[in-house]
Write a protein that holds these residues in place. Structure first.
Motif, PDB file in Angstrom:
ATOM      1  N   VAL A 126       1.846  -3.178  -5.181  1.00  0.00           N
ATOM      2  CA  VAL A 126       1.926  -4.398  -5.587  1.00  0.00           C
ATOM      3  C   VAL A 126       2.401  -5.339  -4.515  1.00  0.00           C
ATOM      4  CG1 VAL A 126       3.612  -5.783  -7.082  1.00  0.00           C
ATOM      5  CG2 VAL A 126       2.559  -3.567  -7.953  1.00  0.00           C
ATOM      6  N   CYS A 127       3.090  -4.809  -3.604  1.00  0.00           N
ATOM      7  CA  CYS A 127       3.754  -5.829  -2.786  1.00  0.00           C
ATOM      8  C   CYS A 127       2.823  -5.810  -1.248  1.00  0.00           C
ATOM      9  CB  CYS A 127       5.059  -5.635  -2.170  1.00  0.00           C
ATOM     10  SG  CYS A 127       6.182  -5.593  -3.517  1.00  0.00           S
ATOM     11  N   GLN A 128       2.027  -4.832  -1.023  1.00  0.00           N
ATOM     12  CA  GLN A 128       1.347  -4.851   0.303  1.00  0.00           C
ATOM     13  C   GLN A 128      -0.121  -4.263  -0.072  1.00  0.00           C
ATOM     14  OE1 GLN A 128       2.502  -5.676   3.066  1.00  0.00           O
ATOM     15  NE2 GLN A 128       4.585  -5.985   2.477  1.00  0.00           N
ATOM     16  N   PRO A 129      -0.777  -5.110  -1.007  1.00  0.00           N
ATOM     17  CA  PRO A 129      -2.130  -4.284  -1.562  1.00  0.00           C
ATOM     18  C   PRO A 129      -3.255  -4.349  -0.455  1.00  0.00           C
ATOM     19  CG  PRO A 129      -1.895  -6.766  -2.337  1.00  0.00           C
ATOM     20  CD  PRO A 129      -0.427  -6.193  -1.641  1.00  0.00           C
ATOM     21  N   LEU A 130      -3.172  -5.342   0.689  1.00  0.00           N
ATOM     22  CA  LEU A 130      -4.209  -5.152   1.589  1.00  0.00           C
ATOM     23  C   LEU A 130      -3.978  -4.060   2.756  1.00  0.00           C
ATOM     24  CD1 LEU A 130      -4.508  -9.074   2.254  1.00  0.00           C
ATOM     25  CD2 LEU A 130      -5.841  -7.437   0.801  1.00  0.00           C
ATOM     26  N   LEU A 131      -2.934  -3.766   2.609  1.00  0.00           N
ATOM     27  CA  LEU A 131      -2.464  -2.497   3.530  1.00  0.00           C
ATOM     28  C   LEU A 131      -2.181  -1.088   2.843  1.00  0.00           C
ATOM     29  CD1 LEU A 131       0.241  -4.302   5.798  1.00  0.00           C
ATOM     30  CD2 LEU A 131      -2.059  -3.872   6.299  1.00  0.00           C
ATOM     31  N   VAL A 133      -4.043   0.977   1.128  1.00  0.00           N
ATOM     32  CA  VAL A 133      -5.181   1.942   1.491  1.00  0.00           C
ATOM     33  C   VAL A 133      -4.992   2.572   3.140  1.00  0.00           C
ATOM     34  CG1 VAL A 133      -7.725   2.535   1.813  1.00  0.00           C
ATOM     35  CG2 VAL A 133      -6.838   0.904   0.026  1.00  0.00           C
ATOM     36  N   THR A 134      -4.543   1.411   3.978  1.00  0.00           N
ATOM     37  CA  THR A 134      -4.379   2.040   5.303  1.00  0.00           C
ATOM     38  C   THR A 134      -2.970   2.788   5.475  1.00  0.00           C
ATOM     39  OG1 THR A 134      -3.499  -0.035   5.740  1.00  0.00           O
ATOM     40  CG2 THR A 134      -5.932   0.282   6.409  1.00  0.00           C
ATOM     41  N   ILE A 135      -2.007   2.607   4.805  1.00  0.00           N
ATOM     42  CA  ILE A 135      -0.860   3.299   4.755  1.00  0.00           C
ATOM     43  C   ILE A 135      -0.769   4.510   3.803  1.00  0.00           C
ATOM     44  CG2 ILE A 135       1.569   2.967   4.120  1.00  0.00           C
ATOM     45  CD1 ILE A 135       1.438  -0.208   4.733  1.00  0.00           C
ATOM     46  N   MET A 136      -1.069   4.565   2.828  1.00  0.00           N
ATOM     47  CA  MET A 136      -1.087   5.655   1.837  1.00  0.00           C
ATOM     48  C   MET A 136      -2.539   6.370   1.812  1.00  0.00           C
ATOM     49  SD  MET A 136       2.024   5.675   0.321  1.00  0.00           S
ATOM     50  CE  MET A 136       1.808   7.043  -1.021  1.00  0.00           C
ATOM     51  N   THR A 137      -2.572   6.790   3.217  1.00  0.00           N
ATOM     52  CA  THR A 137      -3.789   7.703   3.263  1.00  0.00           C
ATOM     53  C   THR A 137      -3.478   9.044   2.801  1.00  0.00           C
ATOM     54  OG1 THR A 137      -3.004   8.539   5.431  1.00  0.00           O
ATOM     55  CG2 THR A 137      -4.558   6.640   5.481  1.00  0.00           C
ATOM     56  N   GLN A 138      -4.389   9.965   2.771  1.00  0.00           N
ATOM     57  CA  GLN A 138      -4.147  11.383   2.239  1.00  0.00           C
ATOM     58  C   GLN A 138      -3.253  12.231   3.058  1.00  0.00           C
ATOM     59  OE1 GLN A 138      -7.809  13.765   2.206  1.00  0.00           O
ATOM     60  NE2 GLN A 138      -6.794  15.407   0.788  1.00  0.00           N
ATOM     61  N   GLN A 139      -3.292  11.863   4.357  1.00  0.00           N
ATOM     62  CA  GLN A 139      -2.478  12.538   5.404  1.00  0.00           C
ATOM     63  C   GLN A 139      -1.099  12.115   5.396  1.00  0.00           C
ATOM     64  OE1 GLN A 139      -3.251  15.029   7.629  1.00  0.00           O
ATOM     65  NE2 GLN A 139      -0.761  15.207   7.815  1.00  0.00           N
ATOM     66  N   THR A 140      -0.924  10.834   4.896  1.00  0.00           N
ATOM     67  CA  THR A 140       0.394  10.361   4.725  1.00  0.00           C
ATOM     68  C   THR A 140       1.055  10.874   3.448  1.00  0.00           C
ATOM     69  OG1 THR A 140      -0.023   8.213   5.588  1.00  0.00           O
ATOM     70  CG2 THR A 140       1.735   8.260   4.257  1.00  0.00           C
ATOM     71  N   CYS A 141       0.192  10.865   2.361  1.00  0.00           N
ATOM     72  CA  CYS A 141       0.613  11.586   1.101  1.00  0.00           C
ATOM     73  C   CYS A 141       1.153  12.952   1.095  1.00  0.00           C
ATOM     74  CB  CYS A 141      -0.500  11.413  -0.008  1.00  0.00           C
ATOM     75  SG  CYS A 141      -0.625   9.874  -0.561  1.00  0.00           S
ATOM     76  N   LEU A 142       0.397  14.008   2.035  1.00  0.00           N
ATOM     77  CA  LEU A 142       0.530  15.113   2.138  1.00  0.00           C
ATOM     78  C   LEU A 142       1.890  15.181   2.766  1.00  0.00           C
ATOM     79  CD1 LEU A 142      -2.987  16.710   3.133  1.00  0.00           C
ATOM     80  CD2 LEU A 142      -1.486  17.228   1.017  1.00  0.00           C
ATOM     81  N   SER A 143       2.247  14.490   3.817  1.00  0.00           N
ATOM     82  CA  SER A 143       3.321  14.548   4.663  1.00  0.00           C
ATOM     83  C   SER A 143       4.660  14.006   3.702  1.00  0.00           C
ATOM     84  CB  SER A 143       3.370  13.618   5.994  1.00  0.00           C
ATOM     85  OG  SER A 143       2.187  13.880   6.651  1.00  0.00           O
ATOM     86  N   LEU A 144       4.489  13.210   2.968  1.00  0.00           N
ATOM     87  CA  LEU A 144       5.512  12.754   2.195  1.00  0.00           C
ATOM     88  C   LEU A 144       5.975  13.718   1.145  1.00  0.00           C
ATOM     89  CD1 LEU A 144       4.622   9.039   1.293  1.00  0.00           C
ATOM     90  CD2 LEU A 144       6.483   9.678   2.836  1.00  0.00           C
ATOM     91  N   VAL A 145       4.928  14.430   0.633  1.00  0.00           N
ATOM     92  CA  VAL A 145       5.057  15.613  -0.477  1.00  0.00           C
ATOM     93  C   VAL A 145       5.967  16.751   0.305  1.00  0.00           C
ATOM     94  CG1 VAL A 145       4.175  17.151  -2.142  1.00  0.00           C
ATOM     95  CG2 VAL A 145       3.566  14.891  -1.945  1.00  0.00           C
ATOM     96  N   ALA A 146       5.145  16.838   1.593  1.00  0.00           N
ATOM     97  CA  ALA A 146       5.732  18.048   2.229  1.00  0.00           C
ATOM     98  C   ALA A 146       7.386  17.861   2.675  1.00  0.00           C
ATOM     99  CB  ALA A 146       5.098  18.463   3.460  1.00  0.00           C
ATOM    100  N   GLY A 147       7.648  16.664   2.923  1.00  0.00           N
ATOM    101  CA  GLY A 147       8.955  16.174   3.357  1.00  0.00           C
ATOM    102  C   GLY A 147       9.921  16.393   2.060  1.00  0.00           C
TER     103      GLY A 147
END
Length: 311
Positions: A126-131, A133-147
């Motif tokens: 909602v607050c960072q729509p342009l960023l 896709v670049t922030i919530m990449t597949q690798q980021t999602c995997l890292s967050l869930v692993a954390g």
């Protein structure tokens, strides 16, 4: 001498709902129904997300893990409750009680962290729509869930070791549906201050910390939405968050009532009702909340059902 005459507890007896034997069968059928709906609903949600490529987004990736946690979370406690109702009480060894407490704390902690991550995901969308896709990449999602899994494991280990280094003596009866902290603390004898402080401190890192992330995320979301001039756009943007807010309110509301109150004045009957809510009812309701209030999930489900009819 009085302390030495106390018998140390080496096993536990769960006796919840056994005071009214005539209610055993209706309650058994009710819990069985809720458990089956929980399994079917959450497993269906996971399969739906895996099958539809439109749902291969960070939000639904986190939702699939939440659904998996709800299955695990419920499976740790509800089958045990069914055994208590069927046998009018169930004996648990010390090790089995500790294992149940560990698994319940592990899955419950991950549930909290996942709900916090989902709030952060909505904030970025909602607050960072342009960023986004670049922030919530597949690798980021995997890292967050692993954390979230690692943090849940660490929290569960510390809380379980702290709880089960306490001395339990006197009666071994637990008037509860599983080995949870509040009823266990009622059986303690001797000095327990240090262990209770450790348990409380690590509880703060799970429930309040997750709530802070959720509240801050939604504060930024509300501020961002208020800047939208069109009321229709405001409602459409906020509608993507309503399912998550409903799930958060139900889950954290029951946890706060159960674990962040003082021990004084706690009613055993109230605690049992609340424990049923967060172990059986909420995991059953989550798939309904995320499907009935989510346009993408409903469209995906309708598409798969139509495809099944044609085949």
């Amino acid at each position: 001498m009085a302390e030495m005459n106390l018998t140390l507890v080496t096993d536990f007896l769960l006796i919840a709902f056994t005071e009214n034997p005539e209610w055993a069968l209706p309650l058994f059928l009710l819990f069985l129904f809720m458990y089956l709906i929980t399994l079917l609903g959450n497993l269906g949600m996971i399969i739906l997300i895996r099958m539809d490529r439109r749902l291969h987004t960070p939000m639904y990736f986190l939702l699939s893990h939440l659904a998996f946690m709800d299955i695990c979370y419920s499976s740790v406690t509800v089958p045990q409750t069914l055994a208590v109702l069927l046998e009018h009480g169930a004996a648990l060894s010390y090790a089995r009680c500790a294992a149940q407490f560990f698994l319940f704390t592990f899955f419950g902690s991950i549930d909290c962290y996942l709900l916090a991550l989902m709030a952060y995901d909505r904030y970025l969308a909602v607050c960072q729509p342009l960023l986004y896709v670049t922030i919530m990449t597949q690798q980021t999602c995997l890292s967050l869930v692993a954390g979230a899994y690692v943090a849940g494991l660490f929290s569960a280990l510390v809380r379980t070791v702290s709880a089960f280094t306490l001395s339990f003596c006197g009666t071994n009866e637990i008037d509860f549906i599983f080995c949870d902290l509040p009823p266990l603390l009622k059986l303690t004898c001797g000095e327990s201050y240090t262990q209770e402080v450790v348990i409380i401190v690590f509880a703060i890192f799970v429930i309040p910390a997750s709530m802070v992330v959720i509240l801050v995320s939604y504060l930024f979301i509300i501020v961002s939405i208020m800047r939208i001039p069109s009321a229709g756009s405001w409602a459409k943007t906020f509608s993507t968050c309503t399912s998550h807010l409903t799930a958060v309110s139900l889950f954290f509301g029951t946890l706060i009532f159960m674990y962040l109150r003082g021990n004084s004045g706690q009613s055993l009957e109230e605690n049992r009702v609340v424990s049923v809510l967060y172990t059986a009812v909420i995991p059953m309701l989550n798939p309904l909340i995320y499907s009935l209030r989510n346009k993408e999930v409903k469209e995906s489900l309708r598409k798969i059902l139509n495809r099944a009819k044609l085949s």
